[in-house]
Design an enzyme around this catalytic site. Structure first.
Site, PDB file in Angstrom:
ATOM      1  N   ARG A  17       6.797  -2.929  -8.575  1.00 30.77           N
ATOM      2  CA  ARG A  17       6.012  -4.101  -8.989  1.00 30.77           C
ATOM      3  C   ARG A  17       4.536  -3.909  -8.626  1.00 30.77           C
ATOM      4  O   ARG A  17       3.695  -3.706  -9.493  1.00 30.77           O
ATOM      5  CB  ARG A  17       6.589  -5.376  -8.331  1.00 30.77           C
ATOM      6  CG  ARG A  17       6.067  -6.669  -8.935  1.00 30.77           C
ATOM      7  CD  ARG A  17       4.697  -7.111  -8.451  1.00 30.77           C
ATOM      8  NE  ARG A  17       4.644  -7.279  -6.994  1.00 30.77           N
ATOM      9  CZ  ARG A  17       3.531  -7.478  -6.324  1.00 30.77           C
ATOM     10  NH1 ARG A  17       2.371  -7.534  -6.940  1.00 30.77           N
ATOM     11  NH2 ARG A  17       3.546  -7.609  -5.002  1.00 30.77           N
ATOM     12  N   ASP A  18       4.249  -3.921  -7.351  1.00 30.12           N
ATOM     13  CA  ASP A  18       2.861  -3.858  -6.885  1.00 30.12           C
ATOM     14  C   ASP A  18       2.212  -2.544  -7.326  1.00 30.12           C
ATOM     15  O   ASP A  18       1.045  -2.514  -7.737  1.00 30.12           O
ATOM     16  CB  ASP A  18       2.861  -3.976  -5.351  1.00 30.12           C
ATOM     17  CG  ASP A  18       1.503  -4.277  -4.767  1.00 30.12           C
ATOM     18  OD1 ASP A  18       0.495  -3.974  -5.419  1.00 30.12           O
ATOM     19  OD2 ASP A  18       1.445  -4.794  -3.640  1.00 30.12           O
ATOM     20  N   HIS A 214       3.305  -8.132   4.266  1.00 33.06           N
ATOM     21  CA  HIS A 214       2.891  -7.200   3.214  1.00 33.06           C
ATOM     22  C   HIS A 214       1.522  -6.677   3.647  1.00 33.06           C
ATOM     23  O   HIS A 214       0.536  -7.406   3.598  1.00 33.06           O
ATOM     24  CB  HIS A 214       2.812  -7.956   1.883  1.00 33.06           C
ATOM     25  CG  HIS A 214       2.384  -7.115   0.724  1.00 33.06           C
ATOM     26  ND1 HIS A 214       3.264  -6.663  -0.227  1.00 33.06           N
ATOM     27  CD2 HIS A 214       1.160  -6.631   0.356  1.00 33.06           C
ATOM     28  CE1 HIS A 214       2.608  -5.949  -1.141  1.00 33.06           C
ATOM     29  NE2 HIS A 214       1.330  -5.913  -0.801  1.00 33.06           N
ATOM     30  N   HIS A 216      -1.572  -3.635   3.890  1.00 32.38           N
ATOM     31  CA  HIS A 216      -2.244  -2.558   3.153  1.00 32.38           C
ATOM     32  C   HIS A 216      -2.887  -1.581   4.125  1.00 32.38           C
ATOM     33  O   HIS A 216      -3.141  -1.914   5.281  1.00 32.38           O
ATOM     34  CB  HIS A 216      -3.303  -3.152   2.217  1.00 32.38           C
ATOM     35  CG  HIS A 216      -2.723  -3.709   0.950  1.00 32.38           C
ATOM     36  ND1 HIS A 216      -3.480  -4.032  -0.141  1.00 32.38           N
ATOM     37  CD2 HIS A 216      -1.443  -3.990   0.596  1.00 32.38           C
ATOM     38  CE1 HIS A 216      -2.704  -4.488  -1.117  1.00 32.38           C
ATOM     39  NE2 HIS A 216      -1.460  -4.482  -0.695  1.00 32.38           N
ATOM     40  N   CYS A 247      -4.445  -1.535  -5.146  1.00 37.23           N
ATOM     41  CA  CYS A 247      -5.890  -1.400  -5.331  1.00 37.23           C
ATOM     42  C   CYS A 247      -6.597  -0.686  -4.185  1.00 37.23           C
ATOM     43  O   CYS A 247      -7.296  -1.314  -3.387  1.00 37.23           O
ATOM     44  CB  CYS A 247      -6.560  -2.772  -5.523  1.00 37.23           C
ATOM     45  SG  CYS A 247      -5.867  -3.706  -6.861  1.00 37.23           S
ATOM     46  N   ASN A 256      -1.320  -0.097  -0.737  1.00 37.94           N
ATOM     47  CA  ASN A 256      -0.091  -0.450  -0.019  1.00 37.94           C
ATOM     48  C   ASN A 256       0.238   0.601   1.040  1.00 37.94           C
ATOM     49  O   ASN A 256      -0.057   1.784   0.863  1.00 37.94           O
ATOM     50  CB  ASN A 256       1.077  -0.522  -1.005  1.00 37.94           C
ATOM     51  CG  ASN A 256       0.967  -1.725  -1.912  1.00 37.94           C
ATOM     52  OD1 ASN A 256       0.831  -2.842  -1.457  1.00 37.94           O
ATOM     53  ND2 ASN A 256       0.993  -1.485  -3.221  1.00 37.94           N
TER      54      ASN A 256
END
Ligand code: ZN
Length: 313
Positions: A17-18, A214, A216, A247, A256
């Protein structure tokens, strides 16, 4: 979420997904399925397989319904999907998703820019989704997570007050979410901040209602922030194979956190993830073959496992 048997920490793979939504290439459905199957073969227990957004906005994820239906054939896999609104939630329910995650940006400026919605408008969607879910028979009701993005800072507003994140967590729970997740969308978080904010949210809504982060790796602090999360009782961490997506702004840093590095660290610390690191690195080859032009990140896949390495369990 509740941990599965034989697992200390749940690594929730968000690459399909991400990762895929952040790149311009569109991975064909058959290759997505091959990748998901390889992740499951490595022992991955939860995968966010897509997002129920209009295909014209994210053509990369237009096949999410089909992907959810395929993923559900894997017994023991928890199939998660992102939904931006009640319409997406209905599609996720129809496809059989077991967890639906609705993102809410702590920064209202970010929310308006990315989702074109005020907080009040997102709250209306949350209430509508809670209504949809409560109408379902008990065993068919997916878990409903409110994911607070830009929780650790925003590229438009800068610092995000902790009181704002706490108040939004309380509001989402009051509207009918089962749990709250916090996202460091911008890679601004540091370990001290992670501990402070998690503790504040735990105090407000209960530690059993906020179990996932979540994170990064934009500024290289992703795994340091994971350790901080572990120290305050977090038991679910999102990560993306090869660090795909999220991103990345800095060269050499993924957006991520990288699933392979996260699993290596947790297992080396004696925490069971249920994931076989060597098979996870094998799954990376499936991803690389499907996206030959995308950079894949990760130190462990490049360096290899240490001599004499033995996983947890
Ligand atoms: Zn991300």
């Amino acid at each position: 979420m509740l941990l599965m048997e034989g697992i200390d920490i749940l690594v929730s793979e968000v690459g399909p997904r991400d990762g895929l939504q952040s790149i311009s290439a569109i991975m064909p459905t058959a290759q997505k399925i091959r990748w998901i199957d390889a992740l499951v073969a490595a022992g991955v227990r939860e995968i966010e397989v897509g997002s129920f957004v209009p295909a014209k906005l994210l053509p990369q994820l237009a096949d999410t319904g089909e992907i959810v239906r395929h993923a559900r054939r894997h017994a023991g896999l928890h199939v998660a999907a992102l939904v931006p609104n009640a319409k997406g939630a209905q599609a996720a329910i129809d496809a059989g998703a077991q967890k639906i995650t609705l993102p809410l940006s702590a920064s209202e400026t970010h929310s308006l820019k990315n989702l074109r919605r005020t907080h009040a408008q997102v709250f209306d969607e949350v209430a509508e989704i809670a209504g949809l879910l409560s109408a379902l028979p008990h065993g068919q009701r997916p878990a409903f997570e409110g994911a607070i993005s830009t929780a650790f800072g925003c590229t438009i507003e800068g610092a995000v007050p902790e009181e704002t994140v706490v108040a939004l967590s309380e509001k989402l729970m009051a509207l009918g979410c089962d749990e709250i997740g916090l996202s460091d969308t911008t890679g601004y978080a540091n370990p001290a901040q992670v501990k402070r904010l998690v503790r504040a949210v735990h105090t407000a809504i209960g530690s059993d209602r906020m179990t996932g982060l979540h994170l990064h790796n934009t500024r290289g602090l992703g795994l340091a922030n994971v350790v901080a999360g572990l120290e305050v009782g977090i038991s679910t961490f999102d990560a993306s194979q090869g660090g795909l997506g999220g991103c990345p702004f800095a060269p050499g840093a993924s957006g991520n956190i990288v699933s392979e590095d996260l699993v290596f660290m947790l297992e080396a610390m004696g925490l069971r993830t249920g994931i076989d690191i060597e098979k996870l690195i094998d799954a990376r080859a499936t991803l690389a073959a499907a996206l030959p032009d995308e950079p894949l990140y990760g130190f462990t896949p490049d360096a290899g496992l240490p001599l004499g390495y033995s996983p947890a369990g």
